[in-house]
Design an enzyme around this catalytic site. Structure first.
Site, PDB file in Angstrom:
ATOM      1  N   CYS A 266     101.624 -29.425 -66.827  1.00 34.92           N
ATOM      2  CA  CYS A 266     102.890 -30.031 -67.274  1.00 34.92           C
ATOM      3  C   CYS A 266     102.855 -30.642 -68.663  1.00 34.92           C
ATOM      4  O   CYS A 266     103.594 -30.195 -69.544  1.00 34.92           O
ATOM      5  CB  CYS A 266     103.332 -31.082 -66.264  1.00 34.92           C
TER       6      CYS A 266
HETATM    7  P1  NAD Z   1     103.027 -22.298 -60.070  1.00 36.85           P
HETATM    8  O1  NAD Z   1     102.705 -21.405 -61.189  1.00 36.85           O
HETATM    9  O2  NAD Z   1     101.941 -23.004 -59.341  1.00 36.85           O
HETATM   10  O3  NAD Z   1     103.866 -21.498 -58.960  1.00 36.85           O
HETATM   11  C1  NAD Z   1     104.942 -20.657 -59.245  1.00 36.85           C
HETATM   12  C2  NAD Z   1     105.116 -19.677 -58.087  1.00 36.85           C
HETATM   13  O4  NAD Z   1     106.332 -18.943 -58.288  1.00 36.85           O
HETATM   14  C3  NAD Z   1     103.997 -18.635 -57.978  1.00 36.85           C
HETATM   15  O5  NAD Z   1     103.508 -18.645 -56.661  1.00 36.85           O
HETATM   16  C4  NAD Z   1     104.683 -17.308 -58.328  1.00 36.85           C
HETATM   17  O6  NAD Z   1     104.135 -16.204 -57.635  1.00 36.85           O
HETATM   18  C5  NAD Z   1     106.120 -17.592 -57.872  1.00 36.85           C
HETATM   19  N1  NAD Z   1     107.165 -16.750 -58.494  1.00 36.85           N
HETATM   20  C6  NAD Z   1     107.319 -16.421 -59.787  1.00 36.85           C
HETATM   21  N2  NAD Z   1     108.435 -15.675 -59.945  1.00 36.85           N
HETATM   22  C7  NAD Z   1     109.003 -15.531 -58.729  1.00 36.85           C
HETATM   23  C8  NAD Z   1     110.177 -14.878 -58.245  1.00 36.85           C
HETATM   24  N3  NAD Z   1     110.998 -14.213 -59.061  1.00 36.85           N
HETATM   25  N4  NAD Z   1     110.447 -14.930 -56.933  1.00 36.85           N
HETATM   26  C9  NAD Z   1     109.620 -15.604 -56.098  1.00 36.85           C
HETATM   27  N5  NAD Z   1     108.503 -16.243 -56.496  1.00 36.85           N
HETATM   28  C10 NAD Z   1     108.186 -16.223 -57.801  1.00 36.85           C
HETATM   29  O7  NAD Z   1     104.070 -23.344 -60.651  1.00 36.85           O
HETATM   30  P2  NAD Z   1     104.151 -24.930 -60.356  1.00 36.85           P
HETATM   31  O8  NAD Z   1     102.972 -25.633 -60.922  1.00 36.85           O
HETATM   32  O9  NAD Z   1     104.504 -25.123 -58.924  1.00 36.85           O
HETATM   33  O10 NAD Z   1     105.397 -25.322 -61.286  1.00 36.85           O
HETATM   34  C11 NAD Z   1     106.706 -24.879 -60.988  1.00 36.85           C
HETATM   35  C12 NAD Z   1     107.670 -25.632 -61.897  1.00 36.85           C
HETATM   36  O11 NAD Z   1     107.634 -27.024 -61.583  1.00 36.85           O
HETATM   37  C13 NAD Z   1     107.333 -25.550 -63.387  1.00 36.85           C
HETATM   38  O12 NAD Z   1     108.542 -25.535 -64.116  1.00 36.85           O
HETATM   39  C14 NAD Z   1     106.575 -26.838 -63.653  1.00 36.85           C
HETATM   40  O13 NAD Z   1     106.679 -27.262 -64.991  1.00 36.85           O
HETATM   41  C15 NAD Z   1     107.294 -27.804 -62.738  1.00 36.85           C
HETATM   42  N6  NAD Z   1     106.479 -28.944 -62.300  1.00 36.85           N
HETATM   43  C16 NAD Z   1     105.169 -28.757 -61.947  1.00 36.85           C
HETATM   44  C17 NAD Z   1     104.418 -29.842 -61.488  1.00 36.85           C
HETATM   45  C18 NAD Z   1     102.970 -29.671 -61.119  1.00 36.85           C
HETATM   46  O14 NAD Z   1     102.292 -30.705 -60.947  1.00 36.85           O
HETATM   47  N7  NAD Z   1     102.442 -28.464 -60.972  1.00 36.85           N
HETATM   48  C19 NAD Z   1     105.018 -31.121 -61.378  1.00 36.85           C
HETATM   49  C20 NAD Z   1     106.360 -31.256 -61.711  1.00 36.85           C
HETATM   50  C21 NAD Z   1     107.080 -30.156 -62.169  1.00 36.85           C
END
Ligand code: NAD
Length: 438
Positions: A266
């Site tokens: 992030c």
């Molecule tokens: P991640 O990369 O861990 O997971 C994303 C998932 O989405 C993957 O499993 C991928 O296969 C899936 N995906 C991608 N395209 C897809 C589609 N078209 N249909 C279905 N599935 C699909 O991401 P994350 O770390 O969970 O982050 C997600 C969002 O949340 C980001 O915008 C991030 O900035 C935000 N965020 C993350 C955190 C954190 O601590 N990781 C905290 C707050 C906000």
């Protein structure tokens, strides 16, 4: 309610579990067949404390299941959360590939769906994205106008990996960015049994709240690190100094931990995106630029400290902790990467230790000759120097007596202020930490 969650990463799966635990039926969607299969077999697709137990209970109770079919998930739910990744492009701007694909797929499903549906963007996106990118894509694919049959909202996520479930069940606040009254009512209803302050704003403000929150937290870390670098030269212990600073009621004591900098999925990407957003608006961001440049040099401060005991060439060193923080197997932007790259460049022989993140880390450095172990005592055995990059409990609880016995020369360079300097020195260990002042 019936809820669908698209993307089962750290945010999507934790969100799905939280809603399922609150009594809703949740359908998870992921393009990764492996993830879908893992969830349906109640196997966590990544490491997060407590995740396995919750998955076992909720999948077993049929409160949560997964599919790779977005249309099926949308048709069987009242609202859909978009939780896919938003990485940054080389110019710092957000890569919206996953979000736009999701919006098109959800819109296509809405075309034939009867009844009202709310689409909520939970991914971190640049201000304007929900209203100006996601909503038009939904309208176009659905062939429907926003308002009566569906609407769109933004609901940022603030969980921290490592304590993600607790954060999601007990958030500090819930921000709801809405475009109309129906989405406002539906979101307030969904979150009615969460005991925390709630703020309803427009979608642009909601998107900006997420960026500004992360920018402020990252600024606190870089501020602490800059103070630590000054304290180091002055012989002042930065931790002791901050005790005094944070006695001022205007200065919250959290997040002033000086060390080898921030990583993770992030802060680095969100600050890059914020800088890019500002640039597009003709606004300069000297403060944010500095937050990033302080962070870039911080892992190298560990090397500087190590070199005060001699050159690193030919030394055998252990790097303790490869994940970007404890409690996760996430290695995105981990400070272990620049640290290990710099050590290899200096000619050191490196052994990396982590209780969860070794396999993910290996992918970042596939060609490098680094040895790995998931036993911290094995990692330090016979080593000249041990660098602490991440303060896992498994590292925090290492016995100083054994560190002294097992290492060839007991030198510990602590990038996270994991150990008590007096105890380490009392056991004859040469202990150095960023901002310790000696
Ligand atoms: P991640 O990369 O861990 O997971 C994303 C998932 O989405 C993957 O499993 C991928 O296969 C899936 N995906 C991608 N395209 C897809 C589609 N078209 N249909 C279905 N599935 C699909 O991401 P994350 O770390 O969970 O982050 C997600 C969002 O949340 C980001 O915008 C991030 O900035 C935000 N965020 C993350 C955190 C954190 O601590 N990781 C905290 C707050 C906000």
């Amino acid at each position: 309610m019936n809820i669908s969650v698209i993307g089962t990463g750290y945010v999507g799966l934790i969100t799905a579990i939280t809603f399922a635990k609150k009594g809703h039926k949740v359908i998870c969607v992921d393009i990764s067949a492996e993830r879908v299969d893992a969830i349906n077999h109640a196997k966590p697709p990544f490491f997060e404390p407590g995740l396995d137990e919750y998955l076992r209970d909720l999948v077993g109770a049929h409160s949560l299941w997964a599919t790779s079919n977005t249309e099926e998930a949308v048709n069987n739910s009242d609202m859909t959360f978009i939780c896919v990744g938003t990485p940054h492009l080389p110019d710092g701007s957000q890569d919206l590939t996953y979000v736009t694909k999701c919006a098109k797929d959800i819109g296509a499903a809405l075309k034939t769906k009867d009844g009202y549906h709310l689409v909520v963007v939970k991914s971190t996106v640049e201000p304007g994205t929900t209203k100006l990118t996601v909503l038009p894509l939904l309208c176009e694919a659905a062939g429907k106008e926003e308002g009566k049959e569906f609407s769109c909202a933004h609901n940022p996520e603030f969980l921290r990996e490592g304590t993600a479930l607790a954060d999601s069940f007990n958030p500090d606040r819930i921000i709801m960015g809405v475009l109309d009254d129906s989405s406002r009512e539906l979101l307030l209803d969904l979150y009615s049994n969460f005991e925390c302050p709630k703020l309803v704003v427009d979608t642009n403000t909601s998107e900006m709240i997420k960026y500004a929150s992360n920018a402020f937290l990252a600024t606190k870390i870089s501020f602490a690190n800059e103070m630590a670098n000054i304290c180091q030269k002055l012989g002042v212990d930065v931790a002791e100094m901050f005790k005094g600073v944070t006695m001022d009621h205007r200065i919250n004591p959290h997040f002033f931990n000086a060390g080898c900098g921030f990583g993770g999925s992030c802060f680095p990407k969100d600050i890059s995106a914020l800088i890019h957003v500002a640039k597009n608006q003709g606004v300069q961001t000297p403060l944010m630029n500095s937050v990033m440049s302080v962070n870039d040099v911080q892992p190298l401060k560990c090397l500087e400290l190590a070199k005060t005991s001699g050159e690193l060439s030919g030394k055998s060193v252990a790097v303790l902790g490869l994940a970007f923080k404890p409690g996760t197997d996430d290695v995105r932007e981990t400070r272990a990467l620049p640290l290990i790259q710099a050590l290899l460049k200096e000619g050191a022989k490196v052994t990396g230790y982590d209780p969860q993140a070794i396999e993910n880390f290996k992918k970042l450095l596939p060609e490098a000759s680094v040895e790995y172990t998931d036993d911290a005592y094995v990692a330090i055995t016979g080593k000249d120097i041990a660098f602490v990059q991440c303060d896992w409990n498994e590292i925090r609880l290492l016995e100083p007596k054994k560190i002294k016995e097992l290492m060839k020369t007991p030198v510990v360079i602590d990038g996270r202020r994991t150990f008590d300097p007096k105890i380490m020195e009392g056991h004859g260990i040469t202990y150095k930490a960023i901002g310790l002042g000696k």
